[in-house]
Write a protein that holds these residues in place. Structure first.
Motif, PDB file in Angstrom:
ATOM      1  N   ASN A 198       7.187  11.305  11.769  1.00 25.99           N
ATOM      2  CA  ASN A 198       6.920  10.249  12.731  1.00 25.99           C
ATOM      3  C   ASN A 198       5.800   9.356  12.215  1.00 25.99           C
ATOM      4  O   ASN A 198       4.789   9.834  11.721  1.00 25.99           O
ATOM      5  CB  ASN A 198       6.519  10.886  14.077  1.00 25.99           C
ATOM      6  CG  ASN A 198       6.127   9.857  15.104  1.00 25.99           C
ATOM      7  OD1 ASN A 198       4.983   9.412  15.137  1.00 25.99           O
ATOM      8  ND2 ASN A 198       7.058   9.497  15.945  1.00 25.99           N
ATOM      9  N   LYS A 199       6.003   8.030  12.315  1.00 24.92           N
ATOM     10  CA  LYS A 199       5.047   7.073  11.756  1.00 24.92           C
ATOM     11  C   LYS A 199       3.644   7.297  12.295  1.00 24.92           C
ATOM     12  O   LYS A 199       2.658   7.269  11.536  1.00 24.92           O
ATOM     13  CB  LYS A 199       5.509   5.651  12.072  1.00 24.92           C
ATOM     14  CG  LYS A 199       4.587   4.567  11.523  1.00 24.92           C
ATOM     15  CD  LYS A 199       5.125   3.183  11.854  1.00 24.92           C
ATOM     16  CE  LYS A 199       4.196   2.103  11.356  1.00 24.92           C
ATOM     17  NZ  LYS A 199       4.697   0.745  11.689  1.00 24.92           N
ATOM     18  N   LYS A 200       3.530   7.512  13.596  1.00 29.93           N
ATOM     19  CA  LYS A 200       2.214   7.708  14.203  1.00 29.93           C
ATOM     20  C   LYS A 200       1.544   8.950  13.638  1.00 29.93           C
ATOM     21  O   LYS A 200       0.336   8.940  13.333  1.00 29.93           O
ATOM     22  CB  LYS A 200       2.353   7.826  15.725  1.00 29.93           C
ATOM     23  CG  LYS A 200       1.029   7.923  16.458  1.00 29.93           C
ATOM     24  CD  LYS A 200       1.251   7.929  17.961  1.00 29.93           C
ATOM     25  CE  LYS A 200      -0.086   8.019  18.692  1.00 29.93           C
ATOM     26  NZ  LYS A 200       0.096   8.031  20.171  1.00 29.93           N
ATOM     27  N   TYR A 203       0.267   8.297  10.099  1.00 30.31           N
ATOM     28  CA  TYR A 203      -0.958   7.488  10.126  1.00 30.31           C
ATOM     29  C   TYR A 203      -2.167   8.337  10.494  1.00 30.31           C
ATOM     30  O   TYR A 203      -3.264   8.164   9.949  1.00 30.31           O
ATOM     31  CB  TYR A 203      -0.806   6.322  11.103  1.00 30.31           C
ATOM     32  CG  TYR A 203      -0.339   5.042  10.461  1.00 30.31           C
ATOM     33  CD1 TYR A 203      -1.170   3.939  10.381  1.00 30.31           C
ATOM     34  CD2 TYR A 203       0.940   4.930   9.922  1.00 30.31           C
ATOM     35  CE1 TYR A 203      -0.750   2.755   9.787  1.00 30.31           C
ATOM     36  CE2 TYR A 203       1.377   3.765   9.329  1.00 30.31           C
ATOM     37  CZ  TYR A 203       0.528   2.671   9.259  1.00 30.31           C
ATOM     38  OH  TYR A 203       0.942   1.509   8.660  1.00 30.31           O
ATOM     39  N   ILE A 204      -1.972   9.252  11.439  1.00 33.99           N
ATOM     40  CA  ILE A 204      -3.070  10.142  11.838  1.00 33.99           C
ATOM     41  C   ILE A 204      -3.496  11.012  10.661  1.00 33.99           C
ATOM     42  O   ILE A 204      -4.697  11.207  10.411  1.00 33.99           O
ATOM     43  CB  ILE A 204      -2.646  11.010  13.042  1.00 33.99           C
ATOM     44  CG1 ILE A 204      -2.504  10.143  14.295  1.00 33.99           C
ATOM     45  CG2 ILE A 204      -3.676  12.115  13.288  1.00 33.99           C
ATOM     46  CD1 ILE A 204      -1.932  10.874  15.482  1.00 33.99           C
ATOM     47  N   THR A 214      -7.124   2.159  10.966  1.00 31.49           N
ATOM     48  CA  THR A 214      -5.677   1.984  10.838  1.00 31.49           C
ATOM     49  C   THR A 214      -5.318   0.651  10.199  1.00 31.49           C
ATOM     50  O   THR A 214      -4.343   0.555   9.442  1.00 31.49           O
ATOM     51  CB  THR A 214      -5.009   2.080  12.229  1.00 31.49           C
ATOM     52  OG1 THR A 214      -5.306   3.362  12.797  1.00 31.49           O
ATOM     53  CG2 THR A 214      -3.496   1.932  12.133  1.00 31.49           C
ATOM     54  N   THR A 218      -2.650   0.078   7.168  1.00 29.66           N
ATOM     55  CA  THR A 218      -1.505  -0.827   7.273  1.00 29.66           C
ATOM     56  C   THR A 218      -1.479  -1.834   6.136  1.00 29.66           C
ATOM     57  O   THR A 218      -0.423  -2.138   5.571  1.00 29.66           O
ATOM     58  CB  THR A 218      -1.536  -1.572   8.617  1.00 29.66           C
ATOM     59  OG1 THR A 218      -1.527  -0.619   9.688  1.00 29.66           O
ATOM     60  CG2 THR A 218      -0.342  -2.505   8.763  1.00 29.66           C
TER      61      THR A 218
END
Length: 250
Positions: A198-200, A203-204, A214, A218
């Protein structure tokens, strides 16, 4: 006109007036509902707030969400009307504390904007996802038509990891960007051990590994995406991205 005829005309007019008289329309989100929102926000007792919402606010929120959805016809939702309406109502409830009646705005106008903003945001996001999936499906069909199989994907990923690992210092100059880039490559190397892509969640993980904001992640991801597209085309055309590859390729 005789009195009898006059009376008959008046009777007809009265009957027409009686038939065509419009009933006063009940406002589904009026001053009473606004007062209930103000009372809800002023209360510190959870039980009292639950009663206020359940008996005096929910019906108005539900009707408002229904009307907004039906009026603007948002099309990029892949689940049912009731589920969408429930999400909108929930979003209005979450933002109820932000409504300030002292600023002069009507609760109806305020929550109409809240509902529309939620629907516009998610409708647009769903549209972007749909277009992204369409592009990926088209690319996948192109690769399958040319004999691009699962083994090719594995080889491609391995070569991309190797390429970025060897050329990261050429792509990025700032220590912060290098740290993020290498963190992404480390995750790609460990991809078989990662259960949730999962993208989120990714990122975490990167934030925990690099301790950066963040927005910086990105920015680095966007640069790597541009390189990835060119590397993908090179692999597609040549069967490899490592053969005769140098930083001047880009």
């Amino acid at each position: 006109m005789t009195k009898k005829q006059n009376k008959k005309v008046n009777d007809v007019k009265a009957e027409i007036k009686k038939i065509t008289k419009k009933k006063k329309r009940k406002v589904y989100f009026g001053q009473e509902d606004q007062d209930a929102v103000v009372e809800y926000n002023s209360s510190t007792d959870d039980n009292e707030r639950n009663v206020i919402y359940g008996t005096r606010i929910h019906k108005a929120f539900d009707k408002l969400a229904e009307n907004i959805i039906n009026t603007f016809k948002f099309t990029y939702f892949d689940y049912g009307f009731e589920d969408i309406k429930h999400e909108v109502v929930a979003f209005m409830v979450v933002n109820m504390h932000k409504y300030d009646h002292t600023k002069g705005s009507k609760a109806f106008s305020y929550f109409s904007v809240v509902a529309k903003n939620y629907l516009i945001l998610h409708n647009n996001n769903n549209y972007k996802k749909l277009k992204s999936h369409d592009k990926m499906d088209a690319l996948d069909r192109q690769h399958k038509a040319s004999g691009f199989n699962e083994s090719d994907y594995i080889t491609l990923t391995d070569e991309i990891v190797e390429y970025f690992d060897n050329n990261m210092n050429t792509i990025f100059k700032k220590d912060r960007d290098l740290k993020i880039g290498y963190a992404i490559i480390d995750l790609m190397k460990a991809r078989e051990d990662i259960e949730n892509f999962n993208k989120k969640a990714i990122y975490i993980l990167i934030r925990e590994m690099t301790d950066v904001e963040t927005t910086h992640i990105t920015s680095v991801v966007n640069v790597l995406k541009k390189h990835y597209k060119k590397l993908l085309n090179k692999y597609y055309n040549n069967g490899s991205i490592l053969f005769n590859t140098s930083s001047s390729f880009f």
